[in-house]
Design a protein around this motif. Structure first.
Motif, PDB file in Angstrom:
ATOM      1  N   ASN A  40       0.873  -1.113  -0.023  1.00  8.67           N
ATOM      2  CA  ASN A  40      -0.044  -0.047   0.073  1.00  8.67           C
ATOM      3  C   ASN A  40       0.861   1.232  -0.048  1.00  8.67           C
ATOM      4  OD1 ASN A  40      -1.641   2.314   1.315  1.00  8.67           O
ATOM      5  ND2 ASN A  40      -3.174   0.880   1.239  1.00  8.67           N
ATOM      6  N   ALA A  41       0.808   1.999  -0.988  1.00  8.50           N
ATOM      7  CA  ALA A  41       2.086   3.075  -1.390  1.00  8.50           C
ATOM      8  C   ALA A  41       1.130   4.453  -1.663  1.00  8.50           C
ATOM      9  CB  ALA A  41       2.853   2.674  -2.609  1.00  8.50           C
ATOM     10  N   ARG A  42       1.901   5.449  -1.062  1.00 10.23           N
ATOM     11  CA  ARG A  42       1.774   6.525  -1.479  1.00 10.23           C
ATOM     12  C   ARG A  42       1.860   7.024  -3.015  1.00 10.23           C
ATOM     13  NH1 ARG A  42       5.462  12.140   0.575  1.00 10.23           N
ATOM     14  NH2 ARG A  42       4.622  13.286  -0.971  1.00 10.23           N
ATOM     15  N   SER A  43       0.769   7.780  -3.538  1.00 10.97           N
ATOM     16  CA  SER A  43       0.861   8.062  -5.090  1.00 10.97           C
ATOM     17  C   SER A  43       1.679   9.323  -5.266  1.00 10.97           C
ATOM     18  CB  SER A  43      -0.438   8.096  -5.593  1.00 10.97           C
ATOM     19  OG  SER A  43      -1.257   9.129  -4.965  1.00 10.97           O
ATOM     20  N   MET A  44       2.119   9.329  -6.315  1.00  9.69           N
ATOM     21  CA  MET A  44       2.766  10.396  -6.859  1.00  9.69           C
ATOM     22  C   MET A  44       2.535  10.777  -8.202  1.00  9.69           C
ATOM     23  SD  MET A  44       4.906  11.464  -4.534  1.00  9.69           S
ATOM     24  CE  MET A  44       6.111  12.577  -5.081  1.00  9.69           C
ATOM     25  N   GLY A  45       1.576  12.117  -8.272  1.00 10.75           N
ATOM     26  CA  GLY A  45       1.186  12.377  -9.632  1.00 10.75           C
ATOM     27  C   GLY A  45       0.346  11.540 -10.408  1.00 10.75           C
ATOM     28  N   GLY A  46      -0.584  10.926  -9.279  1.00 14.93           N
ATOM     29  CA  GLY A  46      -1.746  10.206  -9.822  1.00 14.93           C
ATOM     30  C   GLY A  46      -3.179  10.779  -9.565  1.00 14.93           C
ATOM     31  N   THR A  47      -3.944  10.049  -9.142  1.00 17.88           N
ATOM     32  CA  THR A  47      -5.575  10.526  -8.740  1.00 17.88           C
ATOM     33  C   THR A  47      -5.737  10.773  -7.321  1.00 17.88           C
ATOM     34  OG1 THR A  47      -6.236   8.337  -8.753  1.00 17.88           O
ATOM     35  CG2 THR A  47      -6.117   9.282 -10.968  1.00 17.88           C
TER      36      THR A  47
END
Length: 433
Positions: A161-168
């Motif tokens: 479960n990861a932090r998103s970068m540049g997504g939604t």
């Protein structure tokens, strides 16, 4: 202070306790070092130049009272072409199920020319040596994965479960069925929103430990625009759905880490109010579900004394400690084939020699569970717990929500050359509705 490295920046601590196998009980703490005056934007690739982001591990064999000198493991966990790397931050885990039971997993992300990827570093020898697996492909959903945590599922797979970068502004998830060597492509978890922030995922209970339910928690900012609205989410189906949630702090809430405290209490450690405070919130499954669910507690008591079959009779519980359970059983193994015994329980933990063993259950009242049991050919036995019938469900030894009782098994061992009878290990059970 575990490590002091002068003006260099020591970042992203990620800790795990070795719970079985080589170095059982050891605490491992992994961290990265950025050289003084240089951070993510200026570090280089490779392994030898002064500007390399390096990785170290320190170890404690006395519950954190003292620590080893740092050991550099950069080449074991970092690709040559990677510039910045980060373990977690948060916690690592040790796998309990196949494939690769006993494998230690440290979640990692790496930066290469402004692009982020997530992967697992792992050890199969208790943390002596390390390797790393493939990155999870970011190409089937917008954006990329960054700061990451991992949890083992009931079928032995890993879920990240990861932090998103540049997504939604949704969390990124992926699965591995080979112990972190490869991953399914990253997907947006539309049930979990975020403002791009590190968050925590953590297993609280498992059917492997006798609980009726497997429970996985997620904690993070429940906002797509600000690091606020810190919320705990609960999944009963290994992260497929997050059916329960509750706001833990409405104000500024940033990086966080979930843990399990004594007595089945849940701890949520988080940055609060624009990083002015670090807080530890104490909560529970009952609080998250507003009384609709509870985990209870299952804990080991005294150890078994050896018998003629070997190491002694060990007790465990399946089916959980919820008084609504209809499948709870006391399980015993390591007994003497064909010999009888009686389960009993009481309110206190004691320590009194009895026969060839140790009686560890006392207080008033102490009640027997009828009928007696008999060990089978393999030295195993079980007793179905009827929480609605006497003595558990009525009388002076009634089990009620919130109560704690101790359970043990007395049994015959006529070939021991001693007293001819012995006792099992004990269990401490705290019950819930």
């Amino acid at each position: 202070t575990i490590v002091d490295d002068g003006g260099n920046s020591l970042n992203n601590p990620c800790v795990v306790e070795v719970e079985g196998g080589a170095h059982e009980g050891r605490i491992l703490l992994m961290y990265q070092r950025y050289p003084e005056g240089c951070h993510e934007s200026c570090v280089g690739d490779g392994y030898t130049d002064w500007d390399v982001c390096r990785c170290y591990v320190v170890r404690s064999d006395d519950d954190g009272l003292s620590w080893s000198a740092p050991e550099e493991i950069t080449t074991q966990v970092k690709r040559y072409e990677a510039r910045s790397i980060a373990g977690g931050p948060g916690v690592g885990i040790q796998k309990r199920r196949s494939p690769n039971p006993g494998r230690i997993i440290i979640p990692f992300n790496q930066g290469i020319s402004g692009a982020w990827d997530v992967y697992a570093a792992y050890s199969d020898d208790g943390g002596d040596t390390w390797n790393y697996g493939s990155v999870a492909s970011p190409h089937q959903s917008p954006g990329r994965g960054n700061e990451v945590q991992m949890v083992e599922l009931s079928d032995g797979r890993l879920m990240l479960n990861a932090r998103s970068m540049g997504g939604t502004h949704h969390r990124k998830v992926a699965h591995s069925d080979d112990g972190g060597l490869t991953w399914s492509p990253l997907q947006d978890e539309l049930q979990l929103i975020e403002p791009q922030c590190m968050a925590s995922v953590f297993r609280v209970t498992s059917t492997l430990d006798g609980y009726a339910e497997s429970r996985v928690l997620y904690a993070g900012p429940n906002s797509q625009s600000s690091r606020s609205q810190g919320t705990i989410h609960l999944s009963y189906d290994e992260g497929q759905t997050w059916s329960e949630s509750r706001l833990i702090y409405a104000g500024g809430y940033a990086y966080s880490c979930l843990t399990l405290l004594p007595g089945e209490e849940i701890g949520c450690f988080f940055e609060r109010d624009n990083y002015q405070t670090i807080a530890l919130a104490h909560t529970s499954i009952e609080w998250v579900t507003e009384g609709a669910d509870c985990a209870g507690e299952i804990a080991m008591g005294c150890e078994a004394t050896a018998n003629t079959a070997g190491g002694g009779v060990q007790l465990s519980l399946s089916g959980g400690t919820s008084l609504s359970s209809t499948s709870a059983k006391l399980l015993g193994w390591g007994g003497v084939s064909g010999q009888p015994g009686v389960f009993f329980y009481g309110p206190d933990a004691i320590s009194i020699p009895l026969g060839d063993g140790l009686r560890c259950v006392g207080g008033a009242p102490v009640r027997r569970l009828r009928p007696p049991i008999t060990f089978d050919l393999f030295g195993t036995t079980e007793y179905i717990l009827d929480y609605q019938a006497e003595p558990l469900g009525a009388g002076p030894a009634t089990v009620i929500p919130g109560s704690t009782w101790h359970f043990q098994l007395w049994y015959r061992d006529p070939n021991s050359g001693g007293a001819g009878h012995n006792l099992s290990s004990s269990l401490r059970l705290t019950f819930c509705p």
